[in-house]
Design a protein around this motif. Structure first.
Motif, PDB file in Angstrom:
ATOM      1  N   PHE A 149       0.797  -1.224   0.000  1.00 39.47           N
ATOM      2  CA  PHE A 149       0.000   0.000   0.000  1.00 39.47           C
ATOM      3  C   PHE A 149       0.833   1.278   0.000  1.00 39.47           C
ATOM      4  N   THR A 150       2.149   1.159  -0.154  1.00 37.53           N
ATOM      5  CA  THR A 150       2.983   2.352  -0.149  1.00 37.53           C
ATOM      6  C   THR A 150       2.549   3.323  -1.243  1.00 37.53           C
ATOM      7  N   THR A 151       2.636   4.617  -0.968  1.00 30.65           N
ATOM      8  CA  THR A 151       2.108   5.637  -1.876  1.00 30.65           C
ATOM      9  C   THR A 151       2.872   5.653  -3.188  1.00 30.65           C
ATOM     10  N   ARG A 152       2.146   5.569  -4.283  1.00 31.43           N
ATOM     11  CA  ARG A 152       2.693   5.736  -5.642  1.00 31.43           C
ATOM     12  C   ARG A 152       1.552   6.178  -6.534  1.00 31.43           C
ATOM     13  N   ALA A 153       1.874   6.533  -7.756  1.00 32.95           N
ATOM     14  CA  ALA A 153       0.857   7.111  -8.643  1.00 32.95           C
ATOM     15  C   ALA A 153      -0.322   6.176  -8.849  1.00 32.95           C
ATOM     16  N   SER A 154      -0.036   4.867  -8.922  1.00 24.44           N
ATOM     17  CA  SER A 154      -1.103   3.907  -9.200  1.00 24.44           C
ATOM     18  C   SER A 154      -1.838   3.455  -7.949  1.00 24.44           C
ATOM     19  N   MET A 155      -1.400   3.909  -6.772  1.00 28.39           N
ATOM     20  CA  MET A 155      -1.959   3.425  -5.512  1.00 28.39           C
ATOM     21  C   MET A 155      -2.391   4.599  -4.640  1.00 28.39           C
ATOM     22  N   PRO A 156      -3.682   4.816  -4.487  1.00 28.45           N
ATOM     23  CA  PRO A 156      -4.165   5.980  -3.724  1.00 28.45           C
ATOM     24  C   PRO A 156      -4.175   5.732  -2.215  1.00 28.45           C
ATOM     25  N   TYR A 157      -3.006   5.397  -1.664  1.00 30.24           N
ATOM     26  CA  TYR A 157      -2.913   5.079  -0.242  1.00 30.24           C
ATOM     27  C   TYR A 157      -1.782   5.858   0.410  1.00 30.24           C
ATOM     28  N   GLU A 158      -1.918   6.075   1.694  1.00 26.82           N
ATOM     29  CA  GLU A 158      -0.863   6.641   2.528  1.00 26.82           C
ATOM     30  C   GLU A 158      -0.669   5.701   3.704  1.00 26.82           C
ATOM     31  N   VAL A 159       0.574   5.326   3.983  1.00 26.62           N
ATOM     32  CA  VAL A 159       0.855   4.312   5.000  1.00 26.62           C
ATOM     33  C   VAL A 159       1.609   4.924   6.173  1.00 26.62           C
ATOM     34  N   ARG A 160       1.187   4.558   7.386  1.00 23.93           N
ATOM     35  CA  ARG A 160       1.937   4.881   8.589  1.00 23.93           C
ATOM     36  C   ARG A 160       2.161   3.588   9.369  1.00 23.93           C
ATOM     37  N   VAL A 161       3.413   3.332   9.758  1.00 21.74           N
ATOM     38  CA  VAL A 161       3.739   2.192  10.607  1.00 21.74           C
ATOM     39  C   VAL A 161       3.797   2.694  12.041  1.00 21.74           C
ATOM     40  N   GLY A 166     -10.171  -1.858  -7.831  1.00 26.57           N
ATOM     41  CA  GLY A 166     -10.482  -2.620  -9.028  1.00 26.57           C
ATOM     42  C   GLY A 166      -9.469  -3.709  -9.354  1.00 26.57           C
ATOM     43  N   VAL A 167      -9.877  -4.592 -10.260  1.00 28.64           N
ATOM     44  CA  VAL A 167      -9.083  -5.761 -10.611  1.00 28.64           C
ATOM     45  C   VAL A 167      -7.794  -5.365 -11.328  1.00 28.64           C
ATOM     46  N   ALA A 168      -7.861  -4.402 -12.233  1.00 29.19           N
ATOM     47  CA  ALA A 168      -6.667  -4.031 -13.002  1.00 29.19           C
ATOM     48  C   ALA A 168      -5.548  -3.542 -12.084  1.00 29.19           C
ATOM     49  N   ALA A 169      -5.891  -2.676 -11.128  1.00 29.12           N
ATOM     50  CA  ALA A 169      -4.880  -2.163 -10.207  1.00 29.12           C
ATOM     51  C   ALA A 169      -4.352  -3.262  -9.303  1.00 29.12           C
ATOM     52  N   SER A 170      -5.229  -4.177  -8.883  1.00 30.60           N
ATOM     53  CA  SER A 170      -4.797  -5.288  -8.051  1.00 30.60           C
ATOM     54  C   SER A 170      -3.850  -6.210  -8.818  1.00 30.60           C
ATOM     55  N   ASN A 171      -4.185  -6.503 -10.073  1.00 36.52           N
ATOM     56  CA  ASN A 171      -3.319  -7.339 -10.897  1.00 36.52           C
ATOM     57  C   ASN A 171      -1.975  -6.666 -11.150  1.00 36.52           C
ATOM     58  N   HIS A 172      -1.998  -5.352 -11.323  1.00 41.68           N
ATOM     59  CA  HIS A 172      -0.749  -4.602 -11.512  1.00 41.68           C
ATOM     60  C   HIS A 172       0.130  -4.728 -10.264  1.00 41.68           C
ATOM     61  N   ALA A 173      -0.483  -4.615  -9.100  1.00 37.01           N
ATOM     62  CA  ALA A 173       0.266  -4.756  -7.853  1.00 37.01           C
ATOM     63  C   ALA A 173       0.826  -6.170  -7.713  1.00 37.01           C
ATOM     64  N   ALA A 174       0.037  -7.181  -8.122  1.00 39.59           N
ATOM     65  CA  ALA A 174       0.500  -8.562  -8.048  1.00 39.59           C
ATOM     66  C   ALA A 174       1.721  -8.774  -8.938  1.00 39.59           C
TER      67      ALA A 174
END
Length: 329
Positions: free
Chosen positions: A26-38, A174-182
């Protein structure tokens, strides 16, 4: 648009892979609309498991910030509960609308909140019985890679954290973004079957040794017609007595145990020989390939062919026409 907020909660003894998987996925990148804090129970150094420690910038306030909270596995989950402040923060985050997702033995921390009571959940196969014993209101499913109960999610051993993260991605973006991450992770978008196929043996170690000789005798004759009467005759007791005492020893009826023993023998042949499914079915006493496929799917949650692709050494995969190796049972 506001980024989806992901908190990864590091507890004492946290497992490195369990922590790293959601942090990387889930680290932030253009294709991933997430922000992570540990984060941890408090900011600063948290002693992890397997020789690693973590320096976390955030404390439990990150749980009040997050939309999704991941709870990695930690050391001695069946013996040590998370601190009360952690349990309270997890409940507060859930009440506020955050999803709570446990990886591996992180399910114990999630179960400590009571939020899994009456719900299905899973954890690493080595700890499923301990989870069920410690939290009897949780409906523990030991055969799956992950369980999605909406606002609470759990996954099996460490690598199945990837399966859980990809599942969450499919629902969120969505599936496309999930497959890209995989592909980026060099992981399968979907894995066949559940975690039962990764347990070394389908037949658990018996509690007692009352019928050990009969079990060993049966394991050498799996291709024979082993009825309850045949097994009881070898044990020199009545079928009724044999059945009752066998359950006390092994936790399964004689016929359930025998079926799992046959599936285990088939697993070894699939891994170590180039025999066809039909040949293996005959060798372990299941008669036909269709019968083997049915019981394999029921017990392990996958097919013989998918199992073979996953666990067979490369030289056997490449040599389907080679003479069959002898069975190891």
């Amino acid at each position: 648009m506001r980024l989806n907020r992901v908190a990864v909660l590091v507890l004492e003894g946290a497992k490195p892979l369990d922590v790293g998987i959601p942090a990387q996925v889930f680290t932030t990148r253009a294709s991933m609309p997430y922000e992570v804090r540990v984060c941890g129970p408090t900011p600063g150094l948290v002693t992890g498991g397997d020789g690693l420690s973590y320096y976390v910038a955030d404390g439990l306030d990150a749980l009040a910030w997050a939309d999704i909270v991941f709870i990695p596995g930690f050391r001695f989950p069946d013996r040590e509960d998370p601190p009360p402040a952690v349990v309270e923060a997890l409940i507060a985050a859930h009440d506020r609308g955050a999803r709570l997702a446990a990886i591996s033995t992180g399910a114990f921390a999630l179960a400590a909140t009571g939020l899994l009571d009456g719900k299905r959940a899973t954890t690493h196969w080595h700890y499923t019985r301990q989870l069920a014993a410690k939290h009897p209101l949780v409906r523990v499913d030991e055969n799956v890679l992950f369980v999605d109960e909406g606002s609470v999610l759990t996954s099996a051993g460490a690598a199945s954290g990837i399966d859980l993260c990809l599942h969450i991605l499919r629902g969120d973006v969505g599936v496309a973004a999930s497959n890209h991450a995989a592909r980026r992770l060099v992981a399968a978008p979907h894995r066949s079957g559940g975690q039962a196929q990764y347990v070394p043996r389908s037949v658990p170690e018996p509690v007692g040794q009352r019928f050990a000789a009969t079990r060993e005798w049966a394991l050498r004759r799996l291709d024979k017609n082993l009825t309850l009467e045949v097994l009881a005759r070898h044990a020199a007791v009545s079928p009724r007595t044999f059945s009752r005492r066998f359950v006390e020893d092994a936790g399964y009826t004689p016929m359930q145990w025998l079926m799992r023993a046959r599936v285990d023998a088939a697993r070894e042949m699939l891994e170590l020989s180039s025999r066809s499914v039909e040949q293996i079915a005959a060798a372990v006493g299941l008669g036909t390939g269709a019968n083997l496929r049915k019981h394999f799917q029921r017990i392990l949650g996958t097919t013989p062919s998918a199992y073979r692709r996953t666990f067979t050494p490369g030289e056997i995969v490449a040599d389907r026409g080679a003479p069959a190796a002898g069975p190891r049972v």
